[in-house]
Design a protein around this motif. Structure first.
Motif, PDB file in Angstrom:
ATOM      1  N   LEU A 177       0.805  -1.230   0.000  1.00  0.00           N
ATOM      2  CA  LEU A 177       0.000   0.000   0.000  1.00  0.00           C
ATOM      3  C   LEU A 177       0.833   1.272   0.000  1.00  0.00           C
ATOM      4  O   LEU A 177       0.295   2.356   0.154  1.00  0.00           O
ATOM      5  N   LYS A 178       2.152   1.151  -0.157  1.00  0.00           N
ATOM      6  CA  LYS A 178       3.010   2.325   0.024  1.00  0.00           C
ATOM      7  C   LYS A 178       2.707   3.447  -0.960  1.00  0.00           C
ATOM      8  O   LYS A 178       3.032   4.601  -0.699  1.00  0.00           O
ATOM      9  N   ASN A 179       2.084   3.140  -2.105  1.00  0.00           N
ATOM     10  CA  ASN A 179       1.758   4.183  -3.076  1.00  0.00           C
ATOM     11  C   ASN A 179       0.318   4.674  -2.951  1.00  0.00           C
ATOM     12  O   ASN A 179      -0.114   5.499  -3.767  1.00  0.00           O
ATOM     13  N   GLY A 203       3.751   1.514   6.559  1.00  0.00           N
ATOM     14  CA  GLY A 203       4.545   2.100   5.485  1.00  0.00           C
ATOM     15  C   GLY A 203       3.736   2.894   4.487  1.00  0.00           C
ATOM     16  O   GLY A 203       4.149   3.061   3.324  1.00  0.00           O
ATOM     17  N   MET A 204       2.600   3.438   4.932  1.00  0.00           N
ATOM     18  CA  MET A 204       1.704   4.151   4.024  1.00  0.00           C
ATOM     19  C   MET A 204       1.947   5.655   4.043  1.00  0.00           C
ATOM     20  O   MET A 204       2.434   6.224   5.015  1.00  0.00           O
ATOM     21  N   THR A 205       1.578   6.317   2.938  1.00  0.00           N
ATOM     22  CA  THR A 205       1.678   7.769   2.794  1.00  0.00           C
ATOM     23  C   THR A 205       0.386   8.406   3.288  1.00  0.00           C
ATOM     24  O   THR A 205      -0.707   7.964   2.928  1.00  0.00           O
ATOM     25  N   TYR A 206       0.502   9.460   4.107  1.00  0.00           N
ATOM     26  CA  TYR A 206      -0.709  10.095   4.630  1.00  0.00           C
ATOM     27  C   TYR A 206      -0.500  11.585   4.830  1.00  0.00           C
ATOM     28  O   TYR A 206       0.618  12.084   4.926  1.00  0.00           O
ATOM     29  N   SER A 207      -1.638  12.307   4.899  1.00  0.00           N
ATOM     30  CA  SER A 207      -1.683  13.710   5.305  1.00  0.00           C
ATOM     31  C   SER A 207      -2.702  13.806   6.435  1.00  0.00           C
ATOM     32  O   SER A 207      -3.578  12.945   6.564  1.00  0.00           O
ATOM     33  N   SER A 208      -2.594  14.857   7.263  1.00  0.00           N
ATOM     34  CA  SER A 208      -3.480  14.986   8.420  1.00  0.00           C
ATOM     35  C   SER A 208      -4.093  16.370   8.484  1.00  0.00           C
ATOM     36  O   SER A 208      -3.442  17.368   8.145  1.00  0.00           O
TER      37      SER A 208
END
Length: 316
Positions: A177-179, A203-208
């Motif tokens: 799921l890294k992308n 290992g995932m990309t996120y914004s908050s």
């Protein structure tokens, strides 16, 4: 069978979720200040016993266990948890608010309950310039007295801790799921930190974003700039300015987010919230704080959007 009155009351409270409103119980602690808590989290209000059996090695604010319907639950002095003088339940009448948070019952010792009031989430504001970890919002009573809304999730985490690790099996599964991009929306710093830790382990990309109002404005601006939509949005339900149900409906009205997976993540873990989440347009509902469960729901949501995402090694 429920009476007509209780059915009418249940329908009234359910309808609040469609109108960006919340019904709260106001109460006082040892400082005499007015506080508020969402009625949906309250199971019962009882008179407090005048003594508790202490639990070894527990925080001073944890007064012991109390029997509730044949089961022991932890009793917490909210005043002491906030660094104030404890409620003198051993010398005068005090009360217990029995609440459900994240599928767990707790008893909060208070000085006195006050009244029930209904407020729109747009009338509940996050205080500017105040960094108190335990305070998430303020509202006002019918007499214009300030009502403080506490970060109960953060208080419980400080007193009793919470699990942030995911299993090695789930962590390795997250490599696929890294992308995939995730947006986290929650006004509680404790809840955001927990979700961020979980996604870091995966290992995932996120914004908050710390509020639904800010998140919606930010997403609309991203949309105008041609930025791609997030693959998954994970949002709290109770937030000043706009609740998670209204936020979900607003997202669904944006063409670029019509098919984005939306997961509502809340400490209000009673079964009706799953139905309300579905009615608002969310794909799933998960109770806080259970990182492994959250990870499983993330996988479930993203598997739906890409049936070939998870292929067993060696499978063709």
């Amino acid at each position: 069978m429920a009476t007509a009155t209780s059915l009418d009351e249940a329908l009234k409270r359910t309808n609040l979720s469609r109108t960006n409103q919340m019904e709260m119980l106001t109460f006082r602690l040892s400082d005499g200040q007015l506080y508020g808590i969402n009625v949906f989290k309250i199971i019962e209000i009882l008179e407090s016993p005048n003594r508790f059996d202490r639990m070894p090695h527990a925080n001073q604010a944890v007064k012991g266990a109390v029997d509730f319907r044949g089961k022991p639950i932890v009793a917490i002095d909210l005043s002491e948890a906030l660094g104030m003088e404890p409620v003198p339940f051993d010398r005068q009448l005090a009360y217990l608010i029995i609440c459900e948070y994240s599928q767990q019952l707790n008893a909060f010792i208070i000085a006195s309950p006050e009244t029930l009031i209904t407020r729109g989430w747009d009338e509940i504001h996050k205080p500017d310039g105040i960094q108190a970890r335990s305070l998430v919002a303020i509202a006002y009573s019918d007499t214009n007295e300030t009502i403080l809304l506490l970060d109960i999730e953060g208080i419980l985490a400080d007193l009793m801790g919470y699990e942030a690790e995911v299993t090695d099996e789930l962590a390795s599964r997250g490599a696929a799921l890294k992308n995939r991009s995730v947006l986290l929306v929650d006004d509680s710093r404790t809840a955001l930190a927990m979700m961020q830790q979980t996604l870091n382990h995966l290992g995932m990309t996120y914004s908050s974003q710390s509020s639904a109002v800010q998140a919606l404005a930010w997403l609309e601006e991203r949309d105008k700039q041609g930025e791609p939509a997030f693959d998954l949005v994970i949002s709290d339900i109770e937030m000043p300015g706009m609740d998670g149900f209204t936020f979900t409906r607003s997202l669904r009205s944006m063409p670029s987010y019509g098919n984005t997976k939306i997961l509502l993540h809340s400490s209000m873990s009673n079964p009706t919230n799953r139905l309300k989440a579905e009615e608002a347009g969310a794909d799933d509902f998960v109770a806080k704080f259970a990182p492994n469960t959250l990870a499983e729901h993330i996988f479930k949501a993203l598997e739906r959007s890409d049936d070939d995402l998870f292929i067993t090694p060696g499978e063709t």
